[in-house]
Design an enzyme around this catalytic site. Structure first.
Site, mmCIF file in Angstrom:
data_model
loop_
_atom_site.group_PDB
_atom_site.id
_atom_site.type_symbol
_atom_site.label_atom_id
_atom_site.label_comp_id
_atom_site.label_asym_id
_atom_site.label_seq_id
_atom_site.Cartn_x
_atom_site.Cartn_y
_atom_site.Cartn_z
ATOM 1 N N GLU A 1 -16.643 5.271 5.675
ATOM 2 C CA GLU A 1 -15.701 4.727 6.663
ATOM 3 C C GLU A 1 -15.711 5.618 7.902
ATOM 4 O O GLU A 1 -16.491 6.557 7.979
ATOM 5 C CB GLU A 1 -14.294 4.648 6.062
ATOM 6 C CG GLU A 1 -13.731 5.993 5.642
ATOM 7 C CD GLU A 1 -12.324 5.934 5.066
ATOM 8 O OE1 GLU A 1 -11.643 4.902 5.175
ATOM 9 O OE2 GLU A 1 -11.899 6.965 4.515
ATOM 10 N N ARG B 1 9.305 19.204 -7.819
ATOM 11 C CA ARG B 1 10.558 18.961 -8.537
ATOM 12 C C ARG B 1 11.710 19.704 -7.875
ATOM 13 O O ARG B 1 12.875 19.454 -8.156
ATOM 14 C CB ARG B 1 10.417 19.365 -10.012
ATOM 15 C CG ARG B 1 9.541 18.358 -10.778
ATOM 16 C CD ARG B 1 9.270 18.803 -12.183
ATOM 17 N NE ARG B 1 8.565 20.092 -12.186
ATOM 18 C CZ ARG B 1 8.182 20.725 -13.273
ATOM 19 N NH1 ARG B 1 8.430 20.207 -14.469
ATOM 20 N NH2 ARG B 1 7.546 21.883 -13.199
ATOM 21 N N ARG C 1 0.840 -1.211 0.000
ATOM 22 C CA ARG C 1 0.000 0.000 0.000
ATOM 23 C C ARG C 1 0.874 1.259 0.000
ATOM 24 O O ARG C 1 0.560 2.249 -0.682
ATOM 25 C CB ARG C 1 -0.955 -0.022 1.195
ATOM 26 C CG ARG C 1 -1.980 1.103 1.162
ATOM 27 C CD ARG C 1 -3.081 0.921 2.195
ATOM 28 N NE ARG C 1 -2.590 1.083 3.551
ATOM 29 C CZ ARG C 1 -3.326 0.869 4.645
ATOM 30 N NH1 ARG C 1 -4.592 0.490 4.521
ATOM 31 N NH2 ARG C 1 -2.822 1.032 5.848
ATOM 32 N N LYS D 1 -2.846 6.806 1.046
ATOM 33 C CA LYS D 1 -2.730 7.136 2.464
ATOM 34 C C LYS D 1 -1.765 8.319 2.575
ATOM 35 O O LYS D 1 -0.594 8.178 2.934
ATOM 36 C CB LYS D 1 -2.243 5.914 3.247
ATOM 37 C CG LYS D 1 -2.625 5.972 4.706
ATOM 38 C CD LYS D 1 -2.497 4.632 5.377
ATOM 39 C CE LYS D 1 -2.400 4.745 6.870
ATOM 40 N NZ LYS D 1 -3.552 5.363 7.537
HETATM 41 N N1 PLP Z 1 -9.612 4.478 6.810
HETATM 42 C C1 PLP Z 1 -8.712 5.461 7.001
HETATM 43 C C2 PLP Z 1 -9.026 6.836 6.552
HETATM 44 C C3 PLP Z 1 -7.501 5.171 7.637
HETATM 45 O O1 PLP Z 1 -6.596 6.124 7.836
HETATM 46 C C4 PLP Z 1 -7.250 3.854 8.084
HETATM 47 C C5 PLP Z 1 -6.021 3.575 8.729
HETATM 48 O O2 PLP Z 1 -5.304 3.335 9.315
HETATM 49 C C6 PLP Z 1 -8.214 2.865 7.874
HETATM 50 C C7 PLP Z 1 -9.386 3.222 7.219
HETATM 51 C C8 PLP Z 1 -8.002 1.455 8.319
HETATM 52 O O3 PLP Z 1 -6.956 0.853 7.595
HETATM 53 P P1 PLP Z 1 -5.999 -0.231 8.235
HETATM 54 O O4 PLP Z 1 -6.849 -1.406 8.588
HETATM 55 O O5 PLP Z 1 -5.023 -0.539 7.156
HETATM 56 O O6 PLP Z 1 -5.382 0.378 9.431
#
Ligand code: PLP
Length: 287
Positions: A182, A103, A50, A149
């Site tokens: 989420e 850059r 990732r 991320k």
């Molecule tokens: N959604 C967001 C915005 C996140 O920053 C994270 C992170 O850590 C997750 C979901 C969950 O992802 P993970 O299971 O890889 O920690």
């Protein structure tokens, strides 16, 4: 604490970057959060994949090969003698000037911090969490894809603050079409009539490593799992709801926007997934 900074392990005081770093000036960079359980770095390779995909997406060159990055992380964990804890990997665009153009940033800064983990108190795993939905949306895939991320986490910061103002520890985001995405730093699942559902990430969610671990567990346990869009209403009338994330693991949700979920207690499938998850964390990863 020994912090990895561009190839060296340095003290916390020496672990500093310039105010001209574009990670600081513009949130230009990427990161990962990874758990260590009894010396096992949980799903390190998924996190690295990732990380490199996020870098590719934002045209950032990580100045380390994949295995060198893995070694840097393992070395940092060892140097801090951490059996259990949390690793933060940060790759910023590096030092540049006040202009936007990356850059002018010749080399990315690579930072690895291994520390103790800050957890939700155990009572929430036993009794569940009351959460709310909030107005802030994560970026649409048409702008910065939320699957990157990136160091630009202002949306998630706002989600946390909006949750706190509503008296909750965590919150769900909903996209402009009304689909649940989420949490501030977690993915969301619901359970209805024995089936497990989670939103597709294209709606506006990070593709969580814990999310995948739970999807794998559902398959092993014979629980039907579907990635499908759902709305707040679907959450309100679900039998169970839970959040997943590196720090949170699997956390039961018992109330959303004042609606009790199911019986108002952590659900049986949620509890089963949490206990199975806690079994596999020492089996999947690298030492
Ligand atoms: N959604 C967001 C915005 C996140 O920053 C994270 C992170 O850590 C997750 C979901 C969950 O992802 P993970 O299971 O890889 O920690």
């Amino acid at each position: 604490r020994k912090i990895y900074l561009n190839g060296r392990l340095v003290s916390k005081e020496q672990a500093v970057v310039s105010v001209f770093d574009h990670g600081f000036l513009y949130g230009d960079g990427i990161f990962e959060g990874i758990r260590i359980y009894d010396g096992v770095i949980f799903r390190l390779d998924e996190h690295l994949v990732r990380l490199y995909e996020s870098a590719k997406s934002i045209l950032l060159t990580i100045p380390l090969e994949y295995e060198e990055m893995a070694d840097a992380i393992i070395e940092t964990v060892r140097a801090n003698q951490l059996e259990s804890g949390y690793i933060r990997v940060v790759i910023s665009r590096g030092d540049g000037d006040l202009g936007l153009d990356p850059r002018n940033c010749p080399r990315a800064n690579v930072i690895v911090i291994a520390d103790v983990v800050r957890l939700f108190p155990e009572e929430f795993y036993e009794n569940g969490l009351r959460i709310v939905t909030v107005p802030t949306q994560r970026n649409s895939p048409a702008s910065m894809n939320p699957q990157v991320k990136s160091l630009n986490y202002l949306n998630s910061v706002m989600v946390k603050l909006e949750a706190a103002r509503a008296g909750a520890l965590e919150a769900l985001t909903v996209n402009s079409q009304g689909y649940v995405c989420e949490g501030s730093g977690d993915n969301v699942f619901i359970v209805k009539r024995g089936k497990v559902y989670t939103p597709p990430t294209y709606l506006g969610a990070l593709d969580g490593i814990t999310r995948h671990a739970i999807m794998d567990l559902c398959e092993e346990m014979g629980l039907p799992l579907t990635e499908t869009p759902f709305t707040r209403h679907d959450v309100y009338v679900a039998d169970e709801c839970f959040l997943t994330g590196t720090a949170a693991e699997v956390i039961p949700v018992i109330e959303v926007d004042g609606r009790e979920i199911g019986s108002g207690q952590p659900g049986p499938i949620t509890q089963q997934l949490l206990s199975e998850f806690r079994k596999i964390v020492r089996q999947q990863g690298r030492r």
